[in-house]
Design a protein around this motif. Structure first.
Motif, short mmCIF file in Angstrom:
data_model
loop_
_atom_site.label_atom_id
_atom_site.label_comp_id
_atom_site.label_asym_id
_atom_site.label_seq_id
_atom_site.Cartn_x
_atom_site.Cartn_y
_atom_site.Cartn_z
N THR A 41 19.77 59.95 0.77
CA THR A 41 18.74 60.98 1.20
C THR A 41 17.93 60.58 2.16
O THR A 41 17.48 59.38 2.17
N ASP A 42 17.64 61.33 3.19
CA ASP A 42 16.68 60.93 4.12
C ASP A 42 15.16 60.74 3.41
O ASP A 42 14.83 61.68 2.33
N LEU A 43 14.50 59.74 3.55
CA LEU A 43 13.37 59.47 2.82
C LEU A 43 12.30 60.63 2.75
O LEU A 43 11.54 60.88 1.68
N GLN A 44 12.40 61.01 3.88
CA GLN A 44 11.45 62.05 4.14
C GLN A 44 11.40 63.20 3.31
O GLN A 44 10.48 64.45 3.38
N LYS A 45 12.65 63.45 3.01
CA LYS A 45 13.14 64.73 1.99
C LYS A 45 12.97 64.45 0.54
O LYS A 45 13.34 65.24 -0.09
N VAL A 46 12.75 63.17 0.26
CA VAL A 46 12.69 62.89 -1.09
C VAL A 46 11.46 63.29 -1.95
O VAL A 46 10.30 62.85 -1.26
N PRO A 47 11.20 64.19 -2.78
CA PRO A 47 10.12 64.57 -3.34
C PRO A 47 9.57 63.74 -4.25
O PRO A 47 9.43 64.14 -5.56
N SER A 48 8.91 62.54 -4.10
CA SER A 48 8.42 61.52 -4.96
C SER A 48 7.87 60.42 -4.03
O SER A 48 8.24 60.42 -2.85
N SER A 49 7.36 59.59 -4.67
CA SER A 49 6.72 58.30 -4.13
C SER A 49 7.89 57.23 -3.94
O SER A 49 7.68 56.66 -4.95
N VAL A 50 8.34 57.10 -2.82
CA VAL A 50 9.45 55.96 -2.60
C VAL A 50 8.82 55.42 -1.34
O VAL A 50 8.60 55.94 -0.36
N GLN A 51 8.90 53.96 -1.22
CA GLN A 51 8.69 53.18 -0.18
C GLN A 51 9.84 52.12 -0.18
O GLN A 51 10.48 52.03 -1.07
N ALA A 52 10.43 51.61 1.12
CA ALA A 52 11.05 50.49 1.07
C ALA A 52 10.92 49.65 2.20
O ALA A 52 10.41 50.10 3.47
N ILE A 53 11.61 48.30 2.26
CA ILE A 53 11.47 47.52 3.33
C ILE A 53 12.82 46.86 3.68
O ILE A 53 13.43 46.48 2.82
N PRO A 54 13.21 47.10 4.96
CA PRO A 54 14.77 46.58 5.19
C PRO A 54 14.56 45.36 5.45
O PRO A 54 13.65 44.51 5.65
N PRO A 100 8.96 57.72 22.51
CA PRO A 100 9.39 57.16 21.45
C PRO A 100 9.39 58.08 20.46
O PRO A 100 8.21 58.71 20.13
N GLN A 101 10.26 58.25 19.23
CA GLN A 101 10.23 58.70 18.18
C GLN A 101 10.53 58.20 16.97
O GLN A 101 11.32 57.16 17.21
N LEU A 102 10.33 58.51 15.82
CA LEU A 102 10.73 58.02 14.66
C LEU A 102 11.80 58.55 14.28
O LEU A 102 12.31 59.63 14.24
N GLU A 103 12.84 57.52 13.81
CA GLU A 103 14.33 58.28 13.27
C GLU A 103 14.59 58.39 12.12
O GLU A 103 13.81 57.80 11.14
N GLU A 104 15.35 59.23 11.77
CA GLU A 104 15.54 59.68 10.12
C GLU A 104 16.23 58.25 9.42
O GLU A 104 16.98 57.65 10.15
N VAL A 105 15.75 57.95 8.38
CA VAL A 105 16.42 56.75 7.66
C VAL A 105 16.58 57.21 6.36
O VAL A 105 16.21 58.23 5.86
N LEU A 106 17.47 56.58 5.73
CA LEU A 106 18.12 56.95 4.35
C LEU A 106 17.74 56.00 3.33
O LEU A 106 17.47 54.79 3.71
N VAL A 107 17.42 56.36 1.91
CA VAL A 107 17.16 55.81 0.77
C VAL A 107 18.46 56.33 -0.16
O VAL A 107 18.87 57.37 -0.14
N PRO A 143 7.23 47.97 11.94
CA PRO A 143 8.36 47.31 12.77
C PRO A 143 9.46 47.64 11.87
O PRO A 143 10.80 47.72 12.41
N ALA A 144 9.72 48.08 10.71
CA ALA A 144 10.79 48.68 10.14
C ALA A 144 11.28 49.96 10.41
O ALA A 144 12.26 50.54 10.03
N THR A 145 10.34 50.77 11.26
CA THR A 145 10.83 52.07 11.45
C THR A 145 11.77 51.98 12.77
O THR A 145 11.65 51.45 13.98
N ALA A 146 12.89 52.55 12.67
CA ALA A 146 13.90 52.93 13.77
C ALA A 146 13.18 53.90 14.83
O ALA A 146 12.27 54.71 14.23
N ILE A 147 13.36 53.56 16.13
CA ILE A 147 12.87 54.26 17.11
C ILE A 147 13.89 55.11 17.58
O ILE A 147 14.83 54.47 18.51
N ALA A 148 14.08 56.50 17.74
CA ALA A 148 15.22 57.31 18.47
C ALA A 148 14.45 57.72 19.67
O ALA A 148 13.29 58.27 19.79
#
Length: 936
Positions: free
Chosen positions: A54-67, A40-47, A28-33
């Motif tokens: 930075t786009d979370l999918q580009k971060v080279p480490s284990s990071v999670q977030a809840i909006p 439906p597609q998953l949208e780029e998100v930032l942390v 449910p926290a996933t934006a849908i483009a």
């Protein structure tokens, strides 16, 4: 609010940084483009976990977030609610009044600590809010933009408080472009709890459009209790024997008429228990028995202002305040009944904290400038039931020695002028000087004992950093300074029904002051107390206001300076290499003092009193310093635009320190020495971050191996043997001599124990199969074990032992189904189901000599599931939903523990053991209404 295809603007109308969220974490926290008529597609998100946007999918480490939107859909009120959906994390909630701890990847050895720092921490915006003991303030979900979880060592960017991970709570900032406001109301209750409620309001006002805005948010509410303190009496047995059975089975007389044999003369043993405490077990808890007695009331608010000075510079100031007043912890005794306990003192815990911050951001042309200044204060004041601890303690003290004139007196016997009886070590007897209320000769009154005291933190931090993102290189450099204090006062023991100045202890101390003590040595180095070595005026001043006889006070200062930086080299279009490092220097100064005859000040802190001569020298401040360098290296390779693999090496240090002074401690003979060294966590990690099926499926995998070297552990020192003769110049004539076999003094110490490893893998899946469905899951597998033990066998630890308070497996899953409706103006409904699983855990690492009285326990695995159904307006302006939390009414064993002696000594005809099982809220039903005003 639910994510939904009808009102995406509502969830993501904030600035891009405010919408940051891990798409791999929760569907449910996933934006849908979605283009019209396309899948439906998953949208780029930032942390901002890397302090770059930075786009979370580009971060080279284990990071999670809840909006913010997902926090509402989970139904999160505090960290306990959302942490169970984050892999890598276990959140231990003992009391919502500030007694909470966060654990990352199983890097943990104990839940209680006087001295040792924790390996992970909670941050509110830019500042850590975790104390030395590991407790964090209860930060409610008030206008929180997102929660970020950074697993593994984060020492490069976050320092010593981030050895194994950081949980960051990022608040919403003022917006000068538009007016905004919201209101949120919630009610819930169940068959095992009363009605709870929450009211939240927020308003954002642009006073000067695009230039200056203020934002005010507030929340008030009550979490109703669900633990019943039922009617009962104090324990009446000692290791399974009643007092009468104990007295009847006493050994035959040796030196004096039965039952005053030699051990009885020393105030020890089962004969003293049996003869002096025949009435114990008759004291009832009618005055504190209560249904739902662990309720908590809270108030929190935040005031912030943002000034966009010009196109390049912005200043943001904020003040946050929180006050949680809890009337009890969330533990029950399964030997008494389901969600029931028998306690004799009302447990309370109040955490009151505030945080002031100023952040200045600017564009210098060659780099972005950030200055973050923060000051944090928190005071937690508590009262705990120590009835059973007192019972355990007084088995060896406060023994009635017979009528005056009939007993051969020693240095430790004193005649009580109130009733003409002699007593052993009267200083420790806080029961009435008048003796048993029944008038029975020789009986020590039963008591409801309690401990109390505040603990508080004060932390100033200043961070300045520069950053630049370029075509070939991104870089960040910064300076950090922290000046903090972690302190606590502990009122060790008092009688809930007897004012201290009516106690036997007070009568004895007053007699020593007045010179009227009969048949007891109050004077000189050979006495138990040597009170004549303390000026009479000092003793008189302390006794005039004394409301307790003994307290401990610990004052610990930390000063830290650090320089840190990272460079990201864009080697080519597909490959990036990151180099990072942090050099820090830390100084730790500790002072620990024991006082007699103190009192509690208006601020809740202990004051007054005098230092007992036997403890003089202990109050000398102890200091130590360390400096370390923490490196970081990672490489990431982008297979294509949707798939990336990475390898990472990071290190995390936890600072060393110094054990508190004790002039009778022989540091060459204690389990560990006075100082302890930093422990090092080396993290080797590889990961895959990927999207598939035209960006409708996201799969992230992480595998890691962490080598924990010279890890720190805190125990009560088990050392024994012949003590050391001391000639202490601070006390003239004090030639301390010790008999053979005497143990070293009681002291809680920290040391470096050995090596351990934490090896595991995490999986996160997010899938949007259609416009109506969003499905997700995550899981973690972990092996956390001791590899070697470098200290001797007295530590009681062995290779192969599992580290406590973290399971071998944990996971969560959820699914949301949405569908349009014709009523309510053409809105949308959603149905969400969610469940989290926590595997079996152990409670602690315990030296063998403490196993009988305070053993470790195994927490059973458990699953907690929730269901929520809601209706959302077509414009996203309002939402109403109904929910059921903990659908199966699970009795989750979050943790189990006991105070000293409770397990072995806490028995009565009503229950076999006194025991604490900390659990989650039972099944509850609720309704929530959310409304947003202003432009989206």
């Amino acid at each position: 609010m639910s994510a939904n295809k009808i009102s995406p603007n509502f969830q993501f109308s904030l600035r891009p940084i405010a919408a940051a969220v891990s798409t791999a974490l929760v569907a449910p926290a996933t934006a849908i483009a979605q283009e019209e008529d396309s899948a439906p597609q998953l949208e780029e998100v930032l942390v901002t976990a890397t302090k770059f946007e930075t786009d979370l999918q580009k971060v080279p480490s284990s990071v999670q977030a809840i909006p913010e939107a997902m926090l509402r859909e989970i139904g999160a009120l505090n960290a306990e609610d959302y942490a169970r959906f984050i892999p890598n994390v276990n959140w231990l909630n003992f009391n919502t009044g500030g007694n909470n701890q966060v654990i990352f990847r199983g890097v943990h050895t104990s839940t209680g600590a006087f001295t040792m720092t924790r390996s992970s921490s909670v941050y509110l915006d830019e500042i850590p809010i975790t104390s030395t003991s590991g407790d964090s303030a209860d930060v409610r979900m008030l206008d929180v933009n997102r929660v970020e979880s950074l697993a593994g060592p984060q020492g490069t960017l976050f320092g010593a408080a981030a050895q194994s991970g950081v949980l960051r709570l990022i608040t919403n900032k003022p917006d000068a472009t538009k007016f905004d406001a919201s209101a949120d109301v919630e009610f819930f209750n169940g068959s095992n709890s009363a009605i709870s409620h929450k009211l939240t309001a927020m308003i954002n006002i642009p006073l000067v459009e695009d230039v200056f805005a203020i934002r005010v948010a507030a929340q008030s509410g009550k979490d109703a209790g669900y633990i019943d303190n039922i009617l009962g009496h104090t324990p009446d047995t000692w290791f399974g024997q009643t007092a009468a059975e104990s007295a009847a089975g006493a050994p035959p007389a040796y030196m004096y008429p039965d039952p005053y044999i030699w051990r009885c003369e020393q105030g020890q043993g089962d004969c003293v228990w049996g003869t002096n405490r025949l009435e114990w077990g008759n004291l009832r808890n009618d005055d504190v028995a209560e249904d739902d007695w662990n309720s908590a009331e809270y108030l929190t608010y935040r005031i912030s202002a943002q000034w966009n000075i010009n196109e390049d510079w912005t200043a943001t100031a904020a003040y946050s305040y929180g006050d949680t007043d809890s009337q009890g912890n969330n533990a029950y005794n399964p030997f008494v009944g389901d969600l029931q306990t028998i306690r004799h003192v009302k447990n309370t815990s109040r955490s009151e904290w505030d945080l002031s911050s100023l952040t200045i951001e600017g564009d210098l042309g060659f780099a972005q400038f950030v200055s973050a200044t923060s000051f944090y204060e928190n005071q937690r004041t508590y009262i705990i039931d120590n009835t059973l601890y007192y019972k355990y303690y007084t088995t060896n003290y406060c023994g009635d020695q017979g009528a005056a004139g009939e007993t051969r007196y020693t240095w430790y016997y004193w005649e009580n002028p109130v009733n003409g009886r002699t007593v052993y070590l009267p200083l420790y007897c806080v029961t009435p000087a008048a003796g048993s209320p029944s008038g029975a000769v020789g009986q020590i009154p039963d008591m409801a004992g309690y401990g109390a005291g505040p603990e508080w933190q004060e932390r100033f931090s200043q961070e300045i950093r520069l950053s630049h993102q370029g075509e070939n290189f991104d870089w960040l450099a910064g300076l950090y300074y922290e000046d903090s204090n972690d302190s606590w006062n502990s009122l060790w023991m008092a009688d809930a029904h007897t004012p201290y100045q009516e106690s036997l202890s007070y009568a004895y101390m007053q007699a020593c002051l007045n010179g009227t003590s009969v048949n007891y040595t109050c004077y000189g180095s050979y006495s138990a107390n040597g009170q004549d070595l303390v000026p009479a005026a000092e003793r008189a001043a302390a006794l005039a206001t004394a409301d307790h006889y003994w307290d401990s006070r610990d004052d610990t200062d930390w000063k830290q300076k650090a320089v840190f930086g990272e460079v990201i080299w864009h080697m080519n279009d597909k490959t990036n290499v990151t180099f990072g490092g942090r050099y820090f220097k830390n100084k730790n100064t500790k002072q620990y003092i024991k006082y007699l005859a103190g009192h509690t000040g208006s601020d809740g802190r202990q004051a007054g009193g005098f230092i007992q001569p036997i403890w003089i020298g202990n109050e000398t401040p102890q200091s130590t310093s360390q400096s370390e360098f923490v490196p970081k290296l990672s490489i990431d390779y982008h297979i294509d635009d949707e798939k990336m693999v990475y390898a990472l090496y990071t290190e995390g240090y936890r600072v060393g320190g110094i054990n508190r002074a004790n002039r009778r401690a022989d540091w060459s003979r204690t389990l560990w020495g006075q100082e302890w060294d930093p422990d090092l966590l080396k993290n080797y990690e590889v990961g895959l971050k990927s999207r598939w099926a035209n960006n409708s499926v996201q799969l992230n995998l992480t595998a890691f191996y962490m080598d924990w070297q010279d890890f720190q552990h805190e125990v009560v020192d088990p050392s024994g043997g012949t003590c050391i003769d001391i000639n202490d110049a601070q006390i003239p004539g004090d030639d301390q001599t010790c008999s053979s076999g005497q143990s070293l003094p009681w002291i809680s110490i920290v040391g470096n124990v050995g090596d351990a490893h934490n090896m595991g893998a995490t999986m996160e899946v997010d899938w949007v199969p259609s416009d109506e469905w969003r499905v997700g899951a995550n899981a973690m597998w972990l092996e956390a074990e001791l590899d070697s033990v470098t200290s001797d066998e007295r530590a009681g630890l062995e290779p192969g032992q599992q580290l406590p308070n973290f399971p071998k497996f944990q996971g969560a899953a959820w699914a949301t189904y949405t569908w349009p409706v014709d009523f309510a103006g053409g809105g949308e409904m959603f149905l969400r189901g969610q469940a989290s699983y926590m595997g079996e855990t152990t409670t602690k690492l315990v030296p063998p000599q403490f196993l009988a009285g305070n053993p470790p326990f195994t927490n059973s695995a458990y699953t907690v599931a929730d269901i929520r159904i809601g209706l959302i307006s077509s414009d996203g302006g309002w939402e109403i939903n109904l929910f059921v939390n903990n659908v199966t009414d699970e009795r989750a064993q979050v943790n189990q523990d006991n105070a000293a002696g409770e397990w072995a000594w806490g028995r009565s005809g009503e229950y076999e053991h006194s025991h604490n099982v900390y659990t989650v809220r039972p099944r509850e039903y609720g309704i929530r209404f959310y409304h947003r005003f202003g432009a989206n």
